[in-house]
Design an enzyme around this catalytic site. Sequence first.
Site, PDB file in Angstrom:
ATOM      1  N   LYS A 123       0.883  -1.141  -0.026  1.00  0.00           N
ATOM      2  CA  LYS A 123      -0.077  -0.105   0.061  1.00  0.00           C
ATOM      3  C   LYS A 123       0.875   1.306   0.093  1.00  0.00           C
ATOM      4  CE  LYS A 123      -2.322   1.660   3.658  1.00  0.00           C
ATOM      5  NZ  LYS A 123      -2.073   2.869   3.773  1.00  0.00           N
TER       6      LYS A 123
ATOM      7  N   ASP B 225      -3.413   4.374  -1.645  1.00  0.00           N
ATOM      8  CA  ASP B 225      -4.565   4.595  -0.388  1.00  0.00           C
ATOM      9  C   ASP B 225      -4.584   6.056  -0.773  1.00  0.00           C
ATOM     10  OD1 ASP B 225      -5.747   4.582   1.781  1.00  0.00           O
ATOM     11  OD2 ASP B 225      -4.180   4.305   3.350  1.00  0.00           O
TER      12      ASP B 225
ATOM     13  N   LYS C 159      -7.511   7.562  -0.594  1.00  0.00           N
ATOM     14  CA  LYS C 159      -8.952   8.137   0.112  1.00  0.00           C
ATOM     15  C   LYS C 159      -9.710   9.217  -0.617  1.00  0.00           C
ATOM     16  CE  LYS C 159      -6.956   6.581   4.730  1.00  0.00           C
ATOM     17  NZ  LYS C 159      -5.638   6.400   4.442  1.00  0.00           N
TER      18      LYS C 159
ATOM     19  N   ASP D  75     -14.405  13.128  -2.845  1.00  0.00           N
ATOM     20  CA  ASP D  75     -15.038  14.377  -3.516  1.00  0.00           C
ATOM     21  C   ASP D  75     -16.186  13.825  -4.293  1.00  0.00           C
ATOM     22  OD1 ASP D  75     -15.022  17.001  -4.732  1.00  0.00           O
ATOM     23  OD2 ASP D  75     -13.081  17.178  -4.289  1.00  0.00           O
TER      24      ASP D  75
ATOM     25  N   THR E 213     -14.624  15.142  -9.890  1.00  0.00           N
ATOM     26  CA  THR E 213     -13.338  15.576  -9.477  1.00  0.00           C
ATOM     27  C   THR E 213     -12.564  14.158  -9.305  1.00  0.00           C
ATOM     28  OG1 THR E 213     -14.228  17.469  -8.404  1.00  0.00           O
ATOM     29  CG2 THR E 213     -11.983  16.717  -7.759  1.00  0.00           C
TER      30      THR E 213
ATOM     31  N   GLN F  82      -3.690   7.391  16.281  1.00  0.00           N
ATOM     32  CA  GLN F  82      -3.441   6.226  15.663  1.00  0.00           C
ATOM     33  C   GLN F  82      -3.784   5.084  16.904  1.00  0.00           C
ATOM     34  OE1 GLN F  82      -4.442   4.153  13.569  1.00  0.00           O
ATOM     35  NE2 GLN F  82      -2.558   3.692  12.120  1.00  0.00           N
ATOM     36  N   GLN F  83      -4.753   4.102  16.824  1.00  0.00           N
ATOM     37  CA  GLN F  83      -4.903   3.176  17.683  1.00  0.00           C
ATOM     38  C   GLN F  83      -4.583   1.868  17.148  1.00  0.00           C
ATOM     39  OE1 GLN F  83      -8.775   4.789  20.202  1.00  0.00           O
ATOM     40  NE2 GLN F  83      -9.332   4.699  18.067  1.00  0.00           N
TER      41      GLN F  83
ATOM     42  N   GLY G  46       2.003  -0.797   8.753  1.00  0.00           N
ATOM     43  CA  GLY G  46       3.023   0.423   8.283  1.00  0.00           C
ATOM     44  C   GLY G  46       4.337   0.423   9.143  1.00  0.00           C
ATOM     45  N   ARG G  47       4.515   1.024  10.375  1.00  0.00           N
ATOM     46  CA  ARG G  47       5.596   1.343  10.993  1.00  0.00           C
ATOM     47  C   ARG G  47       6.200   0.100  11.554  1.00  0.00           C
ATOM     48  NH1 ARG G  47       2.857   6.569  13.766  1.00  0.00           N
ATOM     49  NH2 ARG G  47       0.958   5.537  12.953  1.00  0.00           N
TER      50      ARG G  47
HETATM   51  P1  5BU Z   1       0.944   2.681  10.684  1.00  0.00           P
HETATM   52  O1  5BU Z   1       2.131   3.091  10.534  1.00  0.00           O
HETATM   53  O2  5BU Z   1       0.765   0.794  10.873  1.00  0.00           O
HETATM   54  O3  5BU Z   1       0.056   3.027  11.632  1.00  0.00           O
HETATM   55  O4  5BU Z   1       0.306   2.830   9.061  1.00  0.00           O
HETATM   56  C1  5BU Z   1      -1.173   2.501   8.999  1.00  0.00           C
HETATM   57  C2  5BU Z   1      -1.401   2.951   7.561  1.00  0.00           C
HETATM   58  O5  5BU Z   1      -2.717   2.689   7.204  1.00  0.00           O
HETATM   59  C3  5BU Z   1      -1.302   4.329   7.056  1.00  0.00           C
HETATM   60  O6  5BU Z   1      -0.825   4.447   5.756  1.00  0.00           O
HETATM   61  C4  5BU Z   1      -2.641   5.033   7.273  1.00  0.00           C
HETATM   62  O7  5BU Z   1      -2.609   6.112   6.400  1.00  0.00           O
HETATM   63  C5  5BU Z   1      -3.726   3.883   6.958  1.00  0.00           C
HETATM   64  N1  5BU Z   1      -4.775   4.042   7.521  1.00  0.00           N
HETATM   65  C6  5BU Z   1      -4.857   3.892   8.848  1.00  0.00           C
HETATM   66  O8  5BU Z   1      -3.921   3.836   9.834  1.00  0.00           O
HETATM   67  N2  5BU Z   1      -6.134   3.939   9.691  1.00  0.00           N
HETATM   68  C7  5BU Z   1      -7.370   4.072   8.919  1.00  0.00           C
HETATM   69  O9  5BU Z   1      -8.294   4.059   9.520  1.00  0.00           O
HETATM   70  C8  5BU Z   1      -7.130   4.156   7.624  1.00  0.00           C
HETATM   71  C9  5BU Z   1      -5.848   3.992   6.771  1.00  0.00           C
HETATM   72 BR1  5BU Z   1      -8.601   4.407   6.591  1.00  0.00          BR
END
Ligand code: 5BU
Length: 452
Positions: A263, A294, A296, A299, A303, A404-405, A424-425
Amino acid sequence: MINKEKFLLKSYELGIIKFGEFTLKSGILSPFYVDLRPLASSPVLLKELSQLLLGMIKDCRHELICGVPYAALPMATAMSLDSNIPLIIKRKESKNYGTKKMLEGIFAQGQYCILVEDVITSGKSLLETIEEVEKEGLKVKDIVVVLDRQQGGKELLENKGYQVHTLFSIEDVIDILYNHEFLNQSQVIKIKDFIKEKPKVQVSIPRLTYEQKLEMQKHPVSKKLIEIALSKKTNLIASLDISKAQEILNLADKIGEYLVAIKLHTDIISDFSENFIHELKKISAAKNFLLFEDRKFADIGNTQQMQFSGGIYKISEWADLITSHVIAGEASLEVFGESTGVVTIAEMSSKGTLTDENYKTKAVEISNKITNVIGCVAQSKLPASLLLFTPGVNLTESGDEKGQQFNTPEKVFSEYHTDFIIVGRGIYGALDSEKSAKKYQEEGWKAYLKSI
Ligand code: 5BU
Protein backbone atom coordinates in the site's frame (compact mmCIF):
# COMPACT_ATOMS: atom_id res chain seq x y z
CA MET A 1 -44.64 7.19 -4.13
CA ILE A 2 -46.07 5.54 -1.07
CA ASN A 3 -45.21 7.19 2.21
CA LYS A 4 -43.62 4.65 4.57
CA GLU A 5 -44.71 6.48 7.69
CA LYS A 6 -48.33 6.81 6.58
CA PHE A 7 -48.32 3.14 5.65
CA LEU A 8 -47.11 2.21 9.12
CA LEU A 9 -49.73 4.34 10.86
CA LYS A 10 -52.55 2.78 8.81
CA SER A 11 -51.16 -0.71 9.49
CA TYR A 12 -50.95 0.08 13.19
CA GLU A 13 -54.70 0.62 13.18
CA LEU A 14 -55.11 -3.01 12.04
CA GLY A 15 -53.43 -4.13 15.26
CA ILE A 16 -50.15 -5.42 13.83
CA ILE A 17 -48.20 -4.26 16.87
CA LYS A 18 -49.45 -4.44 20.42
CA PHE A 19 -47.88 -3.01 23.55
CA GLY A 20 -48.21 -4.48 27.04
CA GLU A 21 -46.68 -7.65 28.44
CA PHE A 22 -46.35 -10.68 26.23
CA THR A 23 -44.67 -13.99 26.90
CA LEU A 24 -42.74 -14.99 23.79
CA LYS A 25 -42.17 -18.56 22.56
CA SER A 26 -38.76 -18.42 24.21
CA GLY A 27 -40.35 -17.65 27.60
CA ILE A 28 -39.03 -14.05 27.60
CA LEU A 29 -41.43 -11.30 28.73
CA SER A 30 -41.62 -8.72 25.91
CA PRO A 31 -43.22 -5.23 26.08
CA PHE A 32 -44.44 -5.52 22.47
CA TYR A 33 -45.88 -8.13 20.17
CA VAL A 34 -45.76 -8.08 16.37
CA ASP A 35 -48.04 -9.97 14.00
CA LEU A 36 -48.17 -8.80 10.38
CA ARG A 37 -50.74 -11.36 9.22
CA PRO A 38 -53.72 -8.95 9.49
CA LEU A 39 -52.17 -7.00 6.57
CA ALA A 40 -53.28 -9.74 4.18
CA SER A 41 -56.89 -8.88 5.01
CA SER A 42 -56.48 -5.32 3.77
CA PRO A 43 -56.00 -5.37 -0.01
CA VAL A 44 -55.21 -1.66 -0.01
CA LEU A 45 -52.42 -1.95 2.55
CA LEU A 46 -51.10 -5.18 1.06
CA LYS A 47 -50.76 -3.42 -2.29
CA GLU A 48 -48.95 -0.50 -0.66
CA LEU A 49 -46.63 -2.88 1.17
CA SER A 50 -45.86 -4.65 -2.09
CA GLN A 51 -44.86 -1.33 -3.69
CA LEU A 52 -42.64 -0.42 -0.74
CA LEU A 53 -40.89 -3.80 -0.77
CA LEU A 54 -40.44 -3.76 -4.56
CA GLY A 55 -38.86 -0.31 -4.23
CA MET A 56 -36.12 -1.82 -2.09
CA ILE A 57 -35.13 -4.50 -4.59
CA LYS A 58 -35.31 -2.59 -7.83
CA ASP A 59 -31.53 -2.73 -8.31
CA CYS A 60 -31.18 -6.39 -7.26
CA ARG A 61 -30.93 -9.27 -9.64
CA HIS A 62 -34.15 -11.29 -9.58
CA GLU A 63 -35.78 -13.92 -11.73
CA LEU A 64 -38.08 -15.39 -9.10
CA ILE A 65 -39.70 -14.42 -5.83
CA CYS A 66 -40.54 -16.61 -2.85
CA GLY A 67 -42.17 -15.88 0.50
CA VAL A 68 -41.17 -17.58 3.74
CA PRO A 69 -44.26 -19.52 4.84
CA TYR A 70 -46.84 -18.56 5.95
CA ALA A 71 -47.05 -14.86 6.82
CA ALA A 72 -44.98 -13.67 3.86
CA LEU A 73 -46.85 -15.73 1.24
CA PRO A 74 -49.51 -13.11 0.51
CA MET A 75 -46.79 -10.42 0.48
CA ALA A 76 -44.69 -12.29 -2.08
CA THR A 77 -47.82 -12.97 -4.14
CA ALA A 78 -48.75 -9.29 -4.15
CA MET A 79 -45.19 -8.36 -5.20
CA SER A 80 -45.27 -10.91 -7.99
CA LEU A 81 -48.57 -9.56 -9.33
CA ASP A 82 -47.30 -5.98 -9.18
CA SER A 83 -43.95 -6.64 -10.82
CA ASN A 84 -44.47 -9.71 -13.00
CA ILE A 85 -41.62 -11.47 -11.20
CA PRO A 86 -42.71 -15.14 -11.25
CA LEU A 87 -43.62 -16.59 -7.85
CA ILE A 88 -42.48 -19.91 -6.44
CA ILE A 89 -43.91 -21.46 -3.31
CA LYS A 90 -41.93 -23.11 -0.56
CA ARG A 91 -43.80 -25.78 1.37
CA LYS A 92 -43.58 -25.72 5.13
CA GLU A 93 -43.72 -29.48 5.28
CA SER A 94 -43.15 -31.86 2.37
CA LYS A 95 -46.08 -33.84 0.98
CA ASN A 96 -46.02 -37.50 1.86
CA TYR A 97 -47.50 -38.40 -1.51
CA GLY A 98 -46.72 -37.58 -5.12
CA THR A 99 -43.55 -35.65 -5.92
CA LYS A 100 -42.42 -34.80 -2.36
CA LYS A 101 -41.21 -31.49 -3.74
CA MET A 102 -40.43 -28.68 -1.27
CA LEU A 103 -40.59 -25.97 -3.94
CA GLU A 104 -43.58 -25.56 -6.18
CA GLY A 105 -43.73 -23.57 -9.38
CA ILE A 106 -41.68 -23.21 -12.54
CA PHE A 107 -37.99 -22.46 -12.15
CA ALA A 108 -34.61 -23.34 -13.62
CA GLN A 109 -31.23 -24.00 -12.04
CA GLY A 110 -29.08 -20.92 -11.50
CA GLN A 111 -31.96 -18.43 -11.36
CA TYR A 112 -31.78 -15.69 -8.73
CA CYS A 113 -34.61 -15.81 -6.22
CA ILE A 114 -35.58 -12.92 -3.94
CA LEU A 115 -36.89 -14.06 -0.56
CA VAL A 116 -39.60 -12.22 1.35
CA GLU A 117 -40.04 -12.40 5.12
CA ASP A 118 -42.51 -10.57 7.38
CA VAL A 119 -40.55 -10.34 10.63
CA ILE A 120 -36.93 -11.26 11.23
CA THR A 121 -35.99 -12.29 14.77
CA SER A 122 -33.27 -14.94 14.96
CA GLY A 123 -33.19 -15.53 11.20
CA LYS A 124 -33.78 -19.25 11.74
CA SER A 125 -36.84 -19.70 9.52
CA LEU A 126 -35.16 -17.67 6.79
CA LEU A 127 -32.10 -19.90 6.96
CA GLU A 128 -34.31 -22.98 6.56
CA THR A 129 -35.99 -21.46 3.53
CA ILE A 130 -32.64 -20.43 2.02
CA GLU A 131 -31.37 -23.98 2.42
CA GLU A 132 -34.38 -25.47 0.64
CA VAL A 133 -34.23 -22.92 -2.16
CA GLU A 134 -30.48 -23.35 -2.69
CA LYS A 135 -30.85 -27.13 -2.60
CA GLU A 136 -32.99 -26.84 -5.74
CA GLY A 137 -30.12 -25.08 -7.54
CA LEU A 138 -31.48 -21.55 -7.18
CA LYS A 139 -29.37 -18.61 -6.05
CA VAL A 140 -30.31 -16.41 -3.09
CA LYS A 141 -28.60 -13.07 -2.65
CA ASP A 142 -31.21 -10.56 -1.55
CA ILE A 143 -33.86 -10.85 1.13
CA VAL A 144 -36.61 -8.30 1.82
CA VAL A 145 -38.00 -8.07 5.30
CA VAL A 146 -40.87 -5.91 6.54
CA LEU A 147 -39.77 -5.63 10.17
CA ASP A 148 -36.48 -6.32 11.97
CA ARG A 149 -37.00 -7.05 15.68
CA GLN A 150 -33.29 -6.23 16.14
CA GLN A 151 -32.41 -9.51 17.79
CA GLY A 152 -29.44 -10.54 15.68
CA GLY A 153 -31.11 -12.31 12.74
CA LYS A 154 -30.18 -9.63 10.19
CA GLU A 155 -26.52 -9.72 11.25
CA LEU A 156 -26.48 -13.51 11.15
CA LEU A 157 -27.65 -13.56 7.53
CA GLU A 158 -25.39 -10.69 6.48
CA ASN A 159 -22.43 -12.50 7.98
CA LYS A 160 -23.30 -15.42 5.77
CA GLY A 161 -23.13 -13.17 2.73
CA TYR A 162 -26.83 -12.44 2.12
CA GLN A 163 -28.10 -8.91 1.74
CA VAL A 164 -31.04 -8.14 3.98
CA HIS A 165 -33.20 -5.16 2.99
CA THR A 166 -35.48 -4.17 5.88
CA LEU A 167 -38.40 -1.78 5.55
CA PHE A 168 -38.61 -0.99 9.30
CA SER A 169 -36.60 -1.78 12.39
CA ILE A 170 -38.53 -2.00 15.64
CA GLU A 171 -36.85 1.24 16.69
CA ASP A 172 -38.15 2.99 13.54
CA VAL A 173 -41.65 1.81 14.41
CA ILE A 174 -41.39 3.01 18.01
CA ASP A 175 -40.12 6.44 16.88
CA ILE A 176 -42.93 6.91 14.36
CA LEU A 177 -45.60 5.85 16.86
CA TYR A 178 -44.14 8.14 19.52
CA ASN A 179 -44.06 11.11 17.12
CA HIS A 180 -47.77 10.55 16.48
CA GLU A 181 -48.54 10.19 20.18
CA PHE A 182 -49.53 6.54 20.09
CA LEU A 183 -46.86 5.88 22.71
CA ASN A 184 -45.73 7.96 25.64
CA GLN A 185 -42.18 8.60 26.69
CA SER A 186 -42.10 6.04 29.48
CA GLN A 187 -43.36 3.32 27.11
CA VAL A 188 -40.66 4.27 24.60
CA ILE A 189 -37.94 4.09 27.25
CA LYS A 190 -39.20 0.70 28.42
CA ILE A 191 -39.26 -0.72 24.91
CA LYS A 192 -35.88 0.72 23.93
CA ASP A 193 -34.35 -0.64 27.14
CA PHE A 194 -35.81 -4.01 26.33
CA ILE A 195 -34.30 -3.94 22.82
CA LYS A 196 -30.93 -2.90 24.20
CA GLU A 197 -30.74 -5.16 27.22
CA LYS A 198 -32.50 -8.28 26.10
CA PRO A 199 -29.95 -10.88 25.24
CA LYS A 200 -29.70 -11.00 21.48
CA VAL A 201 -30.21 -14.36 19.88
CA GLN A 202 -26.60 -15.46 20.06
CA VAL A 203 -25.45 -17.56 17.21
CA SER A 204 -21.73 -17.94 16.93
CA ILE A 205 -20.83 -17.68 13.31
CA PRO A 206 -17.65 -19.25 12.10
CA ARG A 207 -15.82 -16.98 9.69
CA LEU A 208 -15.67 -18.04 6.08
CA THR A 209 -12.35 -19.45 4.88
CA TYR A 210 -10.37 -17.83 2.05
CA GLU A 211 -11.40 -20.79 -0.13
CA GLN A 212 -15.09 -20.10 0.56
CA LYS A 213 -14.60 -16.37 0.00
CA LEU A 214 -12.76 -17.01 -3.26
CA GLU A 215 -15.84 -18.74 -4.64
CA MET A 216 -17.96 -15.67 -3.84
CA GLN A 217 -15.73 -13.13 -5.59
CA LYS A 218 -16.78 -11.59 -8.87
CA HIS A 219 -14.12 -8.92 -9.28
CA PRO A 220 -10.77 -10.01 -10.81
CA VAL A 221 -8.80 -8.02 -8.20
CA SER A 222 -10.52 -9.57 -5.17
CA LYS A 223 -10.05 -13.01 -6.73
CA LYS A 224 -6.38 -12.31 -7.29
CA LEU A 225 -5.88 -11.05 -3.72
CA ILE A 226 -7.32 -14.21 -2.23
CA GLU A 227 -5.45 -16.44 -4.66
CA ILE A 228 -2.20 -14.78 -3.61
CA ALA A 229 -3.16 -15.13 0.07
CA LEU A 230 -3.76 -18.85 -0.38
CA SER A 231 -0.69 -19.55 -2.47
CA LYS A 232 1.74 -17.55 -0.29
CA LYS A 233 -0.06 -18.18 3.02
CA THR A 234 -0.19 -14.50 3.83
CA ASN A 235 -2.83 -11.87 4.56
CA LEU A 236 -0.33 -9.07 5.06
CA ILE A 237 -0.43 -5.73 3.29
CA ALA A 238 2.62 -3.58 3.99
CA SER A 239 1.98 0.14 4.06
CA LEU A 240 5.24 1.66 2.86
CA ASP A 241 4.71 5.25 3.96
CA ILE A 242 8.20 6.32 2.90
CA SER A 243 9.18 9.49 1.06
CA LYS A 244 12.08 8.18 -1.08
CA ALA A 245 11.23 6.12 -4.14
CA GLN A 246 14.44 4.07 -4.06
CA GLU A 247 13.87 3.11 -0.41
CA ILE A 248 10.40 1.83 -1.29
CA LEU A 249 11.81 -0.21 -4.16
CA ASN A 250 14.55 -1.71 -1.98
CA LEU A 251 12.11 -2.67 0.73
CA ALA A 252 9.53 -4.02 -1.75
CA ASP A 253 12.21 -6.28 -3.17
CA LYS A 254 13.21 -7.52 0.29
CA ILE A 255 9.77 -8.16 1.77
CA GLY A 256 7.62 -8.80 -1.33
CA GLU A 257 7.57 -12.56 -0.76
CA TYR A 258 5.63 -12.09 2.52
CA LEU A 259 2.90 -9.84 1.12
CA VAL A 260 -0.41 -9.88 -0.72
CA ALA A 261 -0.01 -6.19 -1.54
CA ILE A 262 2.00 -3.06 -0.97
CA LYS A 263 0.00 0.00 0.00
CA LEU A 264 1.31 3.42 -0.96
CA HIS A 265 0.55 7.06 -0.35
CA THR A 266 2.13 8.31 -3.57
CA ASP A 267 1.61 11.92 -2.55
CA ILE A 268 4.25 11.60 0.19
CA ILE A 269 6.96 10.42 -2.21
CA SER A 270 9.24 13.38 -2.93
CA ASP A 271 10.80 11.92 -6.10
CA PHE A 272 7.79 10.12 -7.59
CA SER A 273 8.24 9.26 -11.25
CA GLU A 274 6.85 7.02 -13.96
CA ASN A 275 10.07 5.05 -13.73
CA PHE A 276 9.44 4.37 -10.03
CA ILE A 277 6.09 2.79 -10.91
CA HIS A 278 7.70 0.89 -13.76
CA GLU A 279 10.30 -0.59 -11.38
CA LEU A 280 7.75 -1.31 -8.66
CA LYS A 281 5.54 -3.13 -11.16
CA LYS A 282 8.49 -5.32 -12.11
CA ILE A 283 9.01 -6.28 -8.46
CA SER A 284 5.29 -6.87 -7.89
CA ALA A 285 5.19 -9.22 -10.88
CA ALA A 286 8.31 -11.09 -9.77
CA LYS A 287 7.21 -11.45 -6.13
CA ASN A 288 3.49 -11.81 -6.84
CA PHE A 289 1.82 -9.01 -4.90
CA LEU A 290 -0.63 -6.25 -5.85
CA LEU A 291 -0.30 -2.45 -5.73
CA PHE A 292 -2.69 -0.55 -3.52
CA GLU A 293 -2.87 3.27 -3.62
CA ASP A 294 -4.38 4.61 -0.39
CA ARG A 295 -5.65 7.81 -2.05
CA LYS A 296 -8.84 8.06 0.06
CA PHE A 297 -10.85 9.93 -2.58
CA ALA A 298 -13.46 12.14 -0.93
CA ASP A 299 -14.96 14.40 -3.57
CA ILE A 300 -17.76 14.55 -6.13
CA GLY A 301 -17.58 11.94 -8.87
CA ASN A 302 -16.35 14.32 -11.56
CA THR A 303 -13.37 15.46 -9.50
CA GLN A 304 -12.56 11.96 -8.29
CA GLN A 305 -12.46 10.75 -11.87
CA MET A 306 -9.87 13.40 -12.75
CA GLN A 307 -7.85 12.71 -9.60
CA PHE A 308 -7.93 9.00 -10.39
CA SER A 309 -6.65 9.21 -13.95
CA GLY A 310 -4.87 12.58 -14.19
CA GLY A 311 -2.17 14.59 -12.49
CA ILE A 312 1.33 13.29 -12.06
CA TYR A 313 0.38 10.02 -10.37
CA LYS A 314 -2.00 8.61 -13.03
CA ILE A 315 -3.29 6.14 -10.45
CA SER A 316 -5.69 4.47 -12.87
CA GLU A 317 -2.77 3.25 -14.97
CA TRP A 318 -1.06 1.16 -12.32
CA ALA A 319 -3.01 0.68 -9.08
CA ASP A 320 -4.76 -2.67 -8.66
CA LEU A 321 -6.60 -1.29 -5.63
CA ILE A 322 -7.52 2.14 -4.32
CA THR A 323 -9.28 3.49 -1.25
CA SER A 324 -12.23 5.88 -1.39
CA HIS A 325 -14.46 7.53 1.17
CA VAL A 326 -18.21 7.18 0.63
CA ILE A 327 -18.94 10.66 1.93
CA ALA A 328 -20.01 11.99 -1.50
CA GLY A 329 -22.53 9.20 -2.07
CA GLU A 330 -23.06 6.30 -4.41
CA ALA A 331 -22.45 7.98 -7.77
CA SER A 332 -19.01 9.22 -6.70
CA LEU A 333 -17.86 5.58 -6.52
CA GLU A 334 -18.97 4.73 -10.02
CA VAL A 335 -16.23 6.74 -11.72
CA PHE A 336 -13.33 4.36 -11.09
CA GLY A 337 -12.47 2.01 -13.93
CA GLU A 338 -13.88 -1.49 -13.92
CA SER A 339 -10.52 -3.16 -13.58
CA THR A 340 -9.55 -1.36 -10.34
CA GLY A 341 -10.72 -2.84 -7.05
CA VAL A 342 -12.23 -0.13 -4.84
CA VAL A 343 -11.92 -0.41 -1.07
CA THR A 344 -14.24 2.02 0.71
CA ILE A 345 -13.61 3.50 4.13
CA ALA A 346 -16.35 2.40 6.48
CA GLU A 347 -14.53 2.95 9.77
CA MET A 348 -11.22 4.55 10.67
CA SER A 349 -8.71 3.40 13.26
CA SER A 350 -8.02 6.79 14.83
CA LYS A 351 -9.25 8.12 18.15
CA GLY A 352 -12.36 10.31 17.86
CA THR A 353 -13.15 9.31 14.27
CA LEU A 354 -16.61 10.33 13.06
CA THR A 355 -17.20 6.92 11.50
CA ASP A 356 -19.73 5.69 14.11
CA GLU A 357 -22.03 2.69 13.75
CA ASN A 358 -24.59 4.61 11.76
CA TYR A 359 -21.93 5.87 9.32
CA LYS A 360 -20.53 2.37 8.95
CA THR A 361 -23.99 0.88 8.24
CA LYS A 362 -24.58 3.45 5.51
CA ALA A 363 -21.08 2.98 4.09
CA VAL A 364 -21.59 -0.78 3.89
CA GLU A 365 -24.99 -0.32 2.24
CA ILE A 366 -23.47 1.89 -0.48
CA SER A 367 -20.46 -0.41 -0.90
CA ASN A 368 -22.70 -3.41 -1.47
CA LYS A 369 -24.42 -1.64 -4.34
CA ILE A 370 -21.34 -0.78 -6.42
CA THR A 371 -19.89 -3.67 -8.38
CA ASN A 372 -16.24 -2.66 -8.31
CA VAL A 373 -16.21 -2.13 -4.55
CA ILE A 374 -14.52 -5.29 -3.29
CA GLY A 375 -14.41 -4.46 0.41
CA CYS A 376 -14.02 -1.88 3.14
CA VAL A 377 -11.47 -0.57 5.56
CA ALA A 378 -13.08 -1.13 8.96
CA GLN A 379 -12.48 -1.95 12.60
CA SER A 380 -15.35 -4.41 13.10
CA LYS A 381 -17.10 -7.28 11.29
CA LEU A 382 -18.48 -6.80 7.78
CA PRO A 383 -21.04 -8.82 5.83
CA ALA A 384 -19.30 -11.65 3.98
CA SER A 385 -20.08 -9.97 0.65
CA LEU A 386 -17.26 -7.47 1.36
CA LEU A 387 -13.60 -8.13 2.15
CA LEU A 388 -12.35 -6.53 5.35
CA PHE A 389 -9.08 -4.59 5.36
CA THR A 390 -7.82 -3.57 8.81
CA PRO A 391 -5.09 -1.00 9.39
CA GLY A 392 -3.90 0.03 12.85
CA VAL A 393 -2.12 -3.28 13.42
CA ASN A 394 1.05 -3.47 15.47
CA LEU A 395 2.55 -6.16 17.68
CA THR A 396 4.38 -3.87 20.07
CA GLU A 397 2.68 -0.45 20.21
CA SER A 398 -0.85 0.45 21.34
CA GLY A 399 -0.97 3.79 19.54
CA ASP A 400 0.92 6.96 18.62
CA GLU A 401 0.59 10.57 19.83
CA LYS A 402 -1.37 11.55 16.73
CA GLY A 403 -4.50 9.49 17.34
CA GLN A 404 -3.60 6.14 15.79
CA GLN A 405 -4.89 3.13 17.76
CA PHE A 406 -3.26 -0.26 17.26
CA ASN A 407 -4.55 -3.81 17.67
CA THR A 408 -2.77 -7.14 17.35
CA PRO A 409 -3.32 -9.49 14.38
CA GLU A 410 -4.81 -11.99 16.87
CA LYS A 411 -7.49 -9.50 17.95
CA VAL A 412 -8.50 -8.32 14.49
CA PHE A 413 -8.84 -11.88 13.21
CA SER A 414 -10.68 -13.31 16.20
CA GLU A 415 -12.95 -10.34 16.91
CA TYR A 416 -13.45 -8.63 13.55
CA HIS A 417 -12.94 -11.60 11.23
CA THR A 418 -10.71 -9.42 9.12
CA ASP A 419 -9.38 -10.63 5.80
CA PHE A 420 -6.26 -8.50 5.39
CA ILE A 421 -4.09 -6.71 7.93
CA ILE A 422 -2.35 -3.48 6.98
CA VAL A 423 0.93 -2.79 8.76
CA GLY A 424 2.98 0.38 8.32
CA ARG A 425 5.49 1.40 10.97
CA GLY A 426 5.53 -2.12 12.41
CA ILE A 427 7.43 -3.05 9.25
CA TYR A 428 9.13 -0.04 7.67
CA GLY A 429 9.91 1.45 11.09
CA ALA A 430 11.49 -1.74 12.44
CA LEU A 431 15.24 -2.14 12.82
CA ASP A 432 15.11 -5.21 10.62
CA SER A 433 12.16 -4.69 8.25
CA GLU A 434 12.57 -8.02 6.52
CA LYS A 435 12.47 -9.96 9.78
CA SER A 436 9.50 -7.91 10.89
CA ALA A 437 7.54 -8.49 7.66
CA LYS A 438 8.12 -12.23 8.06
CA LYS A 439 6.89 -12.01 11.66
CA TYR A 440 3.67 -10.17 10.68
CA GLN A 441 3.09 -12.66 7.87
CA GLU A 442 3.45 -15.59 10.28
CA GLU A 443 1.36 -13.98 13.02
CA GLY A 444 -1.35 -12.91 10.56
CA TRP A 445 -1.61 -16.37 9.04
CA LYS A 446 -1.62 -18.06 12.45
CA ALA A 447 -4.38 -15.71 13.63
CA TYR A 448 -6.41 -16.46 10.48
CA LEU A 449 -6.09 -20.23 10.95
CA LYS A 450 -7.13 -19.88 14.59
CA SER A 451 -10.22 -17.87 13.59
CA ILE A 452 -11.69 -20.45 11.19
P1 5BU B 1 0.80 2.47 10.68
O1 5BU B 1 2.17 2.97 10.58
O2 5BU B 1 0.70 0.93 10.86
O3 5BU B 1 -0.03 3.21 11.67
O4 5BU B 1 0.18 2.77 9.24
C1 5BU B 1 -1.17 2.57 8.93
C2 5BU B 1 -1.49 2.94 7.51
O5 5BU B 1 -2.86 2.70 7.28
C3 5BU B 1 -1.25 4.39 7.17
O6 5BU B 1 -0.83 4.45 5.83
C4 5BU B 1 -2.60 5.04 7.30
O7 5BU B 1 -2.76 6.11 6.40
C5 5BU B 1 -3.54 3.90 6.94
N1 5BU B 1 -4.84 3.96 7.65
C6 5BU B 1 -4.96 3.87 9.02
O8 5BU B 1 -3.97 3.74 9.74
N2 5BU B 1 -6.20 3.92 9.58
C7 5BU B 1 -7.32 4.06 8.87
O9 5BU B 1 -8.42 4.06 9.42
C8 5BU B 1 -7.18 4.16 7.46
C9 5BU B 1 -5.95 4.09 6.89
BR1 5BU B 1 -8.68 4.32 6.45
